[in-house]
Design a protein around this motif. Structure first.
Motif, PDB file in Angstrom:
ATOM      1  N   SER A 111       8.748   8.480  -9.635  1.00 40.10           N
ATOM      2  CA  SER A 111       8.933   7.373 -10.573  1.00 40.10           C
ATOM      3  C   SER A 111       9.474   6.173  -9.796  1.00 40.10           C
ATOM      4  CB  SER A 111       9.914   7.761 -11.678  1.00 40.10           C
ATOM      5  OG  SER A 111      11.248   7.769 -11.188  1.00 40.10           O
ATOM      6  N   ALA A 112       9.373   5.013 -10.385  1.00 41.77           N
ATOM      7  CA  ALA A 112       9.858   3.803  -9.719  1.00 41.77           C
ATOM      8  C   ALA A 112      11.358   3.895  -9.456  1.00 41.77           C
ATOM      9  CB  ALA A 112       9.551   2.586 -10.587  1.00 41.77           C
ATOM     10  N   TYR A 113      12.087   4.535 -10.363  1.00 45.90           N
ATOM     11  CA  TYR A 113      13.535   4.651 -10.200  1.00 45.90           C
ATOM     12  C   TYR A 113      13.885   5.633  -9.078  1.00 45.90           C
ATOM     13  CZ  TYR A 113      13.708   2.161 -14.623  1.00 45.90           C
ATOM     14  OH  TYR A 113      13.550   1.223 -15.603  1.00 45.90           O
ATOM     15  N   GLN A 114      13.116   6.707  -8.946  1.00 44.01           N
ATOM     16  CA  GLN A 114      13.314   7.626  -7.818  1.00 44.01           C
ATOM     17  C   GLN A 114      13.004   6.922  -6.507  1.00 44.01           C
ATOM     18  OE1 GLN A 114      10.625  10.727  -9.159  1.00 44.01           O
ATOM     19  NE2 GLN A 114      12.339  12.094  -9.665  1.00 44.01           N
TER      20      GLN A 114
ATOM     21  N   VAL B 144       0.829  -1.204   0.000  1.00 43.63           N
ATOM     22  CA  VAL B 144       0.000   0.000   0.000  1.00 43.63           C
ATOM     23  C   VAL B 144       0.865   1.256   0.000  1.00 43.63           C
ATOM     24  CG1 VAL B 144      -1.737   1.307   1.274  1.00 43.63           C
ATOM     25  CG2 VAL B 144      -1.878  -1.183   1.183  1.00 43.63           C
ATOM     26  N   VAL B 145       1.912   1.249   0.827  1.00 42.45           N
ATOM     27  CA  VAL B 145       2.796   2.416   0.928  1.00 42.45           C
ATOM     28  C   VAL B 145       3.500   2.678  -0.403  1.00 42.45           C
ATOM     29  CG1 VAL B 145       4.740   3.440   2.165  1.00 42.45           C
ATOM     30  CG2 VAL B 145       3.150   1.945   3.376  1.00 42.45           C
ATOM     31  N   THR B 146       3.942   1.623  -1.051  1.00 36.51           N
ATOM     32  CA  THR B 146       4.615   1.776  -2.340  1.00 36.51           C
ATOM     33  C   THR B 146       3.673   2.372  -3.383  1.00 36.51           C
ATOM     34  OG1 THR B 146       6.073  -0.105  -1.883  1.00 36.51           O
ATOM     35  CG2 THR B 146       5.847   0.566  -4.183  1.00 36.51           C
ATOM     36  N   SER B 147       2.429   1.923  -3.380  1.00 34.80           N
ATOM     37  CA  SER B 147       1.461   2.450  -4.356  1.00 34.80           C
ATOM     38  C   SER B 147       1.233   3.944  -4.148  1.00 34.80           C
ATOM     39  CB  SER B 147       0.131   1.697  -4.250  1.00 34.80           C
ATOM     40  OG  SER B 147      -0.492   1.943  -3.009  1.00 34.80           O
ATOM     41  N   ILE B 148       1.250   4.395  -2.878  1.00 36.18           N
ATOM     42  CA  ILE B 148       1.117   5.823  -2.585  1.00 36.18           C
ATOM     43  C   ILE B 148       2.337   6.578  -3.102  1.00 36.18           C
ATOM     44  CG2 ILE B 148       1.021   7.552  -0.739  1.00 36.18           C
ATOM     45  CD1 ILE B 148      -0.484   5.459   0.949  1.00 36.18           C
ATOM     46  N   SER B 149       3.517   6.025  -2.835  1.00 38.36           N
ATOM     47  CA  SER B 149       4.756   6.662  -3.257  1.00 38.36           C
ATOM     48  C   SER B 149       4.840   6.801  -4.774  1.00 38.36           C
ATOM     49  CB  SER B 149       5.949   5.844  -2.736  1.00 38.36           C
ATOM     50  OG  SER B 149       7.161   6.370  -3.215  1.00 38.36           O
ATOM     51  N   LEU B 150       4.366   5.784  -5.503  1.00 41.57           N
ATOM     52  CA  LEU B 150       4.457   5.799  -6.960  1.00 41.57           C
ATOM     53  C   LEU B 150       3.496   6.796  -7.608  1.00 41.57           C
ATOM     54  CD1 LEU B 150       4.912   1.979  -7.689  1.00 41.57           C
ATOM     55  CD2 LEU B 150       6.633   3.796  -7.862  1.00 41.57           C
TER      56      LEU B 150
ATOM     57  N   VAL C  85      15.941   6.528  -3.585  1.00 38.14           N
ATOM     58  CA  VAL C  85      15.749   7.220  -2.305  1.00 38.14           C
ATOM     59  C   VAL C  85      15.604   6.234  -1.153  1.00 38.14           C
ATOM     60  CG1 VAL C  85      14.274   8.788  -0.998  1.00 38.14           C
ATOM     61  CG2 VAL C  85      14.788   9.274  -3.396  1.00 38.14           C
ATOM     62  N   ARG C  86      14.847   5.153  -1.357  1.00 39.97           N
ATOM     63  CA  ARG C  86      14.660   4.200  -0.256  1.00 39.97           C
ATOM     64  C   ARG C  86      15.983   3.539   0.117  1.00 39.97           C
ATOM     65  NH1 ARG C  86      10.951  -0.872  -1.867  1.00 39.97           N
ATOM     66  NH2 ARG C  86      11.767  -1.647   0.120  1.00 39.97           N
ATOM     67  N   PHE C  87      16.822   3.225  -0.877  1.00 35.18           N
ATOM     68  CA  PHE C  87      18.123   2.627  -0.578  1.00 35.18           C
ATOM     69  C   PHE C  87      19.040   3.630   0.111  1.00 35.18           C
ATOM     70  CE2 PHE C  87      17.249  -0.461  -4.205  1.00 35.18           C
ATOM     71  CZ  PHE C  87      17.028  -1.531  -3.349  1.00 35.18           C
TER      72      PHE C  87
ATOM     73  N   VAL D 102       6.546  12.016   0.947  1.00 30.46           N
ATOM     74  CA  VAL D 102       7.815  11.912   1.675  1.00 30.46           C
ATOM     75  C   VAL D 102       7.688  10.904   2.809  1.00 30.46           C
ATOM     76  CG1 VAL D 102       9.419  13.131   3.197  1.00 30.46           C
ATOM     77  CG2 VAL D 102       8.642  14.213   1.080  1.00 30.46           C
ATOM     78  N   PHE D 103       6.546  10.919   3.477  1.00 27.04           N
ATOM     79  CA  PHE D 103       6.309   9.949   4.562  1.00 27.04           C
ATOM     80  C   PHE D 103       6.388   8.518   4.034  1.00 27.04           C
ATOM     81  CE2 PHE D 103       3.317   7.083   6.681  1.00 27.04           C
ATOM     82  CZ  PHE D 103       3.862   7.068   7.961  1.00 27.04           C
ATOM     83  N   SER D 104       5.813   8.286   2.849  1.00 21.42           N
ATOM     84  CA  SER D 104       5.842   6.939   2.283  1.00 21.42           C
ATOM     85  C   SER D 104       7.273   6.519   1.960  1.00 21.42           C
ATOM     86  CB  SER D 104       4.962   6.862   1.027  1.00 21.42           C
ATOM     87  OG  SER D 104       5.477   7.667  -0.012  1.00 21.42           O
ATOM     88  N   LEU D 105       8.083   7.453   1.454  1.00 21.04           N
ATOM     89  CA  LEU D 105       9.485   7.145   1.163  1.00 21.04           C
ATOM     90  C   LEU D 105      10.265   6.850   2.438  1.00 21.04           C
ATOM     91  CD1 LEU D 105      10.579   9.654  -1.644  1.00 21.04           C
ATOM     92  CD2 LEU D 105      10.278   7.190  -1.840  1.00 21.04           C
TER      93      LEU D 105
END
Length: 293
Positions: free
Chosen positions: A32-35, A22-28, A39-41, A206-209
């Motif tokens: 972009s998937a590459y961003q 769910v969090v990933t879907s919000i972030s996307l 950022v998460r790494f 930003v919270f999701s990231l």
């Protein structure tokens, strides 16, 4: 309790990754998937770097090389999954990625001549079938996205295999920090070539990231590296594959999703897979032949 430290750690990871859907879907919706990956790494590496700053002063050159290998494989796996998702359906992507649960014991046998444990192999097959029931909503056509998703399964399988191999002799904290930093560097190199270095700061996004960086990356991969000191690669793959199951459970509890027969069958198969790999039941009892009189 110490006997099951590997299993407990990996179950926690699977729950975290299950909640991450769910969090990933919000972030996307904002990045972009590459961003998202870069950022998460970066957040994951930074968090662990700050927490274990003093310990990192003693990182050996050999450990750094092994961490770089893990980081490169990890980023490749995420990239293949991400690109594959652009050309195929999420259900196909999820299922084909989960094939790694069967690939892991085969790679272990091919590369290191490890004996195939029949209970773990049976558990791996059942886990894959369970995931198929949870995610299968696709046609029989094959496209480039399916191929990339399938290659992603091999990348994740190699990540599990090499994590088990390297952590047997190296410090798990050192390995985790180096691999996350490597994945972050590769991520920002890709962003540079794609012209996506401008990352907007939107409150909810930003919270999701941050959630993905702290929980789904820093904590999850540190737990995985530590846990794999105490558990076989195949069993690790089986338990990690339950992220689909936990994603379903959390969707039911939090989002009120209705349970279907297919979901129930998938969940039962995944739980049976873990039960078989853990308890190793004697399915066939050998009866000795009578001696001739």
């Amino acid at each position: 309790m110490r006997k099951y430290i590997g299993e407990i750690g990996l179950i926690i990871i699977a729950i975290i990754w299950g909640s991450g859907f769910v969090v990933t879907s919000i972030s996307l919706d904002y990045y972009s998937a590459y961003q998202n990956m870069a950022v998460r790494f970066l957040i994951g590496a930074a968090i662990l770097g700050l927490v274990f700053y003093k310990k990192l002063k003693s990182v050996k050159k050999e450990t750094m090389i092994k961490g770089v290998i893990l980081g490169a494989i990890l980023y490749l796996a995420f990239a293949l999954q991400t690109v594959g998702l652009q050309f195929t359906t999420p259900s196909k992507n999820a299922f084909l990625t989960a094939v790694n649960v069967v690939v892991v014991p085969l790679i272990g046998w091919a590369m290191y001549k490890k004996r195939l444990d029949k209970h773990e192999v049976a558990g791996a097959v059942l886990a894959m079938l369970g995931i198929a029931f949870l995610s299968i909503r696709f046609s029989a056509e094959l496209n480039i996205g399916d191929i990339l998703s399938f290659l992603c399964a091999f990348a994740f399988a190699f990540h599990i295999i090499y994590t088990a191999k390297f952590v047997s002799t190296e410090d798990p904290i050192h390995l985790t920090v180096v691999q996350l930093l490597t994945a972050a560097i590769l991520g920002f190199i890709v962003l540079t070539f794609r012209g996506e270095l401008a990352i907007p700061m939107v409150d909810g996004a930003v919270f999701s990231l941050v959630y993905l960086g702290v929980f789904a990356t820093a904590i999850a991969f540190l737990l995985q590296t530590v846990a794999q000191k105490f558990i076989s690669e195949t069993k690790a793959a089986i338990i990690l594959s339950t992220e689909s199951f936990w994603g379903m459970v959390l969707s039911i509890l939090v989002l009120g999703e209705v349970i279907t027969v297919k979901m129930a069958v998938g969940a039962a198969l995944i739980l049976l897979a873990i039960l078989i790999s853990e308890t190793k039941p004697r399915l066939f009892r050998t009866v000795p032949l009578r001696e001739k009189a």
